[in-house]
Design an enzyme around this catalytic site. Sequence first.
Site, PDB file in Angstrom:
ATOM      1  N   GLU A  39      29.048 -24.645  35.040  1.00 37.53           N
ATOM      2  CA  GLU A  39      28.426 -24.809  36.365  1.00 37.53           C
ATOM      3  C   GLU A  39      26.913 -24.766  36.233  1.00 37.53           C
ATOM      4  O   GLU A  39      26.377 -24.509  35.154  1.00 37.53           O
ATOM      5  CB  GLU A  39      28.867 -23.647  37.276  1.00 37.53           C
ATOM      6  CG  GLU A  39      29.863 -24.024  38.360  1.00 37.53           C
ATOM      7  CD  GLU A  39      29.224 -24.698  39.560  1.00 37.53           C
ATOM      8  OE1 GLU A  39      28.046 -25.099  39.504  1.00 37.53           O
ATOM      9  OE2 GLU A  39      29.930 -24.830  40.569  1.00 37.53           O
ATOM     10  N   ARG A 131      30.670 -12.304  45.322  1.00 39.21           N
ATOM     11  CA  ARG A 131      29.823 -12.469  44.130  1.00 39.21           C
ATOM     12  C   ARG A 131      28.826 -13.582  44.410  1.00 39.21           C
ATOM     13  O   ARG A 131      29.007 -14.376  45.339  1.00 39.21           O
ATOM     14  CB  ARG A 131      30.674 -12.811  42.898  1.00 39.21           C
ATOM     15  CG  ARG A 131      31.345 -14.184  42.938  1.00 39.21           C
ATOM     16  CD  ARG A 131      31.805 -14.587  41.537  1.00 39.21           C
ATOM     17  NE  ARG A 131      32.567 -15.817  41.490  1.00 39.21           N
ATOM     18  CZ  ARG A 131      32.059 -17.046  41.370  1.00 39.21           C
ATOM     19  NH1 ARG A 131      30.745 -17.222  41.364  1.00 39.21           N
ATOM     20  NH2 ARG A 131      32.826 -18.106  41.285  1.00 39.21           N
ATOM     21  N   ASN A 133      26.818 -17.111  43.739  1.00 38.27           N
ATOM     22  CA  ASN A 133      27.281 -18.436  43.333  1.00 38.27           C
ATOM     23  C   ASN A 133      26.065 -19.341  43.093  1.00 38.27           C
ATOM     24  O   ASN A 133      25.076 -18.884  42.544  1.00 38.27           O
ATOM     25  CB  ASN A 133      28.277 -18.979  44.366  1.00 38.27           C
ATOM     26  CG  ASN A 133      29.200 -20.021  43.773  1.00 38.27           C
ATOM     27  OD1 ASN A 133      29.630 -19.879  42.618  1.00 38.27           O
ATOM     28  ND2 ASN A 133      29.511 -21.059  44.523  1.00 38.27           N
ATOM     29  N   ASN A 184      27.439 -23.339  48.015  1.00 38.07           N
ATOM     30  CA  ASN A 184      27.317 -24.215  46.852  1.00 38.07           C
ATOM     31  C   ASN A 184      26.065 -25.065  46.879  1.00 38.07           C
ATOM     32  O   ASN A 184      24.985 -24.530  47.063  1.00 38.07           O
ATOM     33  CB  ASN A 184      28.602 -25.035  46.676  1.00 38.07           C
ATOM     34  CG  ASN A 184      29.491 -24.429  45.598  1.00 38.07           C
ATOM     35  OD1 ASN A 184      28.999 -24.045  44.541  1.00 38.07           O
ATOM     36  ND2 ASN A 184      30.779 -24.317  45.855  1.00 38.07           N
ATOM     37  N   ASP A 236      30.911 -29.634  45.771  1.00 41.99           N
ATOM     38  CA  ASP A 236      30.516 -28.429  45.032  1.00 41.99           C
ATOM     39  C   ASP A 236      29.001 -28.490  44.791  1.00 41.99           C
ATOM     40  O   ASP A 236      28.234 -28.427  45.734  1.00 41.99           O
ATOM     41  CB  ASP A 236      31.351 -28.361  43.737  1.00 41.99           C
ATOM     42  CG  ASP A 236      31.340 -26.993  43.094  1.00 41.99           C
ATOM     43  OD1 ASP A 236      30.373 -26.251  43.281  1.00 41.99           O
ATOM     44  OD2 ASP A 236      32.292 -26.660  42.356  1.00 41.99           O
TER      45      ASP A 236
END
Length: 343
Positions: A39, A131, A133, A184, A236
């Site tokens: 990512e 958490r 991102n 995202n 995403d």
Amino acid sequence: MRNAICKYVSLTCVLIVLIHSGETRMRVEKVTEPFGLSEGPHWNHRTQKLYFVDIYNQYIRRLDTATGVVTSAYVGHGPVSVVVPVDDTSDKLVAGSGKDLILVTWEGDEDSKKVPFKVLTSIESSSSDTRVNDGKVDSSGRFWIGTMGNEKLNGDVTPNQGSLYRIDDTLKPKKEITPVTISNGLAWNIDDNTFYYIDSPTRQIAAYDYDPNTGTISNKRIVFDLNKINIEGVPDGMTIDTDGNLWIAVYGGHHVIHVNPKTQKLLKKVKIPAENVTSVAFGGPLLDILYVTTAGHNLTAEQRKKTPYAGSVFAVKGLGVRGILANSFVMNEKQSDEEKSDE
Ligand SMILES: *[C@@H]1O[C@H](CO)[C@@H](O)[C@H](O)[C@H]1NC(C)=O
Ligand SMILES: *[C@@H]1O[C@H](CO)[C@@H](O)[C@H](O)[C@H]1NC(C)=O
């Protein structure tokens, strides 16, 4: 003299664009072996290296695109969701890890089994079931970073547990968008007056007016809706080109989509040989290569056989567009100097 150089440079650019749109065909190349949940690609233009993360394996990885060599640094502070170099340094990186923003010291040429770091700030309280991102740095060096509910074993995420935060050099997170489910993709246009944002499960791309001086966003509207095109999966990671068009990784969709946010039209679909496409970033000497990360975590042996490339990074060449330089995080010197390892 200056004018002459400008003319020469823009002529070169025009020629390069012409060559690219005319003669080269688009091609997708695999540029790394498969990792886990790859990512957060970030192109460091100064060093010509591509940084990305391997979230659950808790690695920061760096691809030398000239040699194909990937070096890795293990963090060990919870999932590592994003990494960006600190401005004016050669061995300092900020990363999202667990619930925190951390400062990592890694020169990058060699693997590190346990990289030194210190926590700069906690983004979410320790009691939250969340958490960090995806994140990105704006033109003034502020880090915009979002959070999400922790993934359950079946992949489900409890809705509305996350937020998007803005962190400047005072290192105090300021909540900008809340609630969100899976924070995202983020991108600013080249005019620096519009901010684009993705909360994945909405399957929509939102735009906000952006004031680069104050760093404030306002006037939310939806500029693209995946429900209106024939594609599976959710949006995403995201980036933008110099024409103002968006490139969006579609998780569960096997594709990167190219979207004009002004006309709300789908311009192109780029097929990627992995189902879960996680993010995109332009890189290369001319910023004309689209680097694409994918997910290959939690696969059964049978799945792994079927999708051998899942988790790899890909390079898409010959698109005929160029990206915008990525920003580095601006820290005040004192904070980056008082180096202390949390080991
Ligand atoms: C995926 O595997 C990792 C270990 O590699 C584990 O920590 C995580 O909980 C798993 N995630 C899911 C959604 O199964
Ligand atoms: C893609 O992600 C979905 C949902 O997290 C998961 O069920 C599926 O196994 C993944 N596929 C691959 C090839 O990673």
